[in-house]
Design a protein around this motif. Structure first.
Motif, PDB file in Angstrom:
ATOM      1  N   VAL A  27       0.836  -1.207   0.000  1.00 14.53           N
ATOM      2  CA  VAL A  27       0.000   0.000   0.000  1.00 14.53           C
ATOM      3  C   VAL A  27       0.868   1.254   0.000  1.00 14.53           C
ATOM      4  O   VAL A  27       0.608   2.208  -0.749  1.00 14.53           O
ATOM      5  N   LEU A  28       1.920   1.277   0.786  1.00 13.73           N
ATOM      6  CA  LEU A  28       2.810   2.429   0.840  1.00 13.73           C
ATOM      7  C   LEU A  28       3.516   2.640  -0.503  1.00 13.73           C
ATOM      8  O   LEU A  28       3.603   3.765  -0.997  1.00 13.73           O
ATOM      9  N   THR A  29       3.980   1.575  -1.105  1.00 14.18           N
ATOM     10  CA  THR A  29       4.658   1.681  -2.397  1.00 14.18           C
ATOM     11  C   THR A  29       3.731   2.238  -3.463  1.00 14.18           C
ATOM     12  O   THR A  29       4.090   3.170  -4.188  1.00 14.18           O
ATOM     13  N   TYR A  30       2.520   1.697  -3.538  1.00 18.08           N
ATOM     14  CA  TYR A  30       1.577   2.171  -4.554  1.00 18.08           C
ATOM     15  C   TYR A  30       1.088   3.584  -4.263  1.00 18.08           C
ATOM     16  O   TYR A  30       0.837   4.360  -5.186  1.00 18.08           O
ATOM     17  N   THR A  31       0.975   3.942  -2.999  1.00 16.55           N
ATOM     18  CA  THR A  31       0.574   5.309  -2.647  1.00 16.55           C
ATOM     19  C   THR A  31       1.641   6.311  -3.072  1.00 16.55           C
ATOM     20  O   THR A  31       1.329   7.334  -3.689  1.00 16.55           O
ATOM     21  N   ILE A  32       2.885   6.017  -2.760  1.00 17.04           N
ATOM     22  CA  ILE A  32       3.983   6.924  -3.106  1.00 17.04           C
ATOM     23  C   ILE A  32       4.096   7.070  -4.624  1.00 17.04           C
ATOM     24  O   ILE A  32       4.211   8.184  -5.147  1.00 17.04           O
ATOM     25  N   THR A  33       4.043   5.961  -5.333  1.00 15.78           N
ATOM     26  CA  THR A  33       4.198   6.035  -6.788  1.00 15.78           C
ATOM     27  C   THR A  33       2.996   6.710  -7.451  1.00 15.78           C
ATOM     28  O   THR A  33       3.164   7.443  -8.423  1.00 15.78           O
ATOM     29  N   THR A  34       1.801   6.494  -6.915  1.00 12.92           N
ATOM     30  CA  THR A  34       0.623   7.167  -7.463  1.00 12.92           C
ATOM     31  C   THR A  34       0.709   8.662  -7.245  1.00 12.92           C
ATOM     32  O   THR A  34       0.402   9.450  -8.159  1.00 12.92           O
ATOM     33  N   LEU A  35       1.128   9.075  -6.062  1.00  8.46           N
ATOM     34  CA  LEU A  35       1.275  10.510  -5.791  1.00  8.46           C
ATOM     35  C   LEU A  35       2.365  11.132  -6.664  1.00  8.46           C
ATOM     36  O   LEU A  35       2.197  12.255  -7.165  1.00  8.46           O
ATOM     37  N   MET A  36       3.465  10.411  -6.860  1.00 10.52           N
ATOM     38  CA  MET A  36       4.532  10.933  -7.722  1.00 10.52           C
ATOM     39  C   MET A  36       4.048  11.080  -9.159  1.00 10.52           C
ATOM     40  O   MET A  36       4.325  12.090  -9.815  1.00 10.52           O
ATOM     41  N   ALA A  37       3.319  10.089  -9.662  1.00  6.72           N
ATOM     42  CA  ALA A  37       2.819  10.162 -11.038  1.00  6.72           C
ATOM     43  C   ALA A  37       1.781  11.279 -11.172  1.00  6.72           C
ATOM     44  O   ALA A  37       1.792  12.022 -12.162  1.00  6.72           O
ATOM     45  N   ALA A  38       0.906  11.426 -10.178  1.00  2.74           N
ATOM     46  CA  ALA A  38      -0.100  12.488 -10.228  1.00  2.74           C
ATOM     47  C   ALA A  38       0.567  13.860 -10.201  1.00  2.74           C
ATOM     48  O   ALA A  38       0.163  14.773 -10.942  1.00  2.74           O
ATOM     49  N   TYR A  39       1.597  14.022  -9.368  1.00  4.48           N
ATOM     50  CA  TYR A  39       2.309  15.300  -9.320  1.00  4.48           C
ATOM     51  C   TYR A  39       3.038  15.556 -10.642  1.00  4.48           C
ATOM     52  O   TYR A  39       3.091  16.688 -11.119  1.00  4.48           O
ATOM     53  N   GLY A  40       3.573  14.514 -11.247  1.00  2.93           N
ATOM     54  CA  GLY A  40       4.221  14.662 -12.547  1.00  2.93           C
ATOM     55  C   GLY A  40       3.236  15.123 -13.609  1.00  2.93           C
ATOM     56  O   GLY A  40       3.537  16.006 -14.415  1.00  2.93           O
ATOM     57  N   ILE A  41       2.044  14.538 -13.610  1.00  4.61           N
ATOM     58  CA  ILE A  41       1.014  14.956 -14.555  1.00  4.61           C
ATOM     59  C   ILE A  41       0.618  16.409 -14.316  1.00  4.61           C
ATOM     60  O   ILE A  41       0.446  17.186 -15.253  1.00  4.61           O
TER      61      ILE A  41
END
Length: 85
Positions: A59-73
């Motif tokens: 959950v932590l891994t997917y949360t961090i990567t989702t937030l990073m991708a959303a911020y990148g977008i």
């Protein structure tokens, strides 16, 4: 008096042009950073799926990567809007 007004007008015009090129450079930098955030998020997901890296639980891994991708977008979107101005 008239000469001062013309000089001021010319300096404002020059500042506006240089500010515009500065905004374009800032927009390009923002879009570049957005791409880097998305690439890092994708690499982290790939490494997590290959069991080469652990950031904690899934959950932590997917949360961090989702937030990073959303911020990148978001950075790409903001840079694109700034570039169009």
């Amino acid at each position: 008096y008239l000469r001062i007004n013309i000089t001021n007008y010319m300096s404002v015009s020059r500042n506006k042009r240089s500010g515009n090129s500065m905004n374009k450079a800032r927009a390009m930098m923002g879009m570049t950073m957005g791409c880097i955030y998305i690439i890092v998020a994708a690499v982290l997901i790939y490494l997590h799926l290959e069991d080469r890296i652990r950031l904690g639980d899934d959950v932590l891994t997917y949360t961090i990567t989702t937030l990073m991708a959303a911020y990148g977008i978001f950075r790409i979107y903001r840079g694109w809007k700034m570039y169009q101005e």
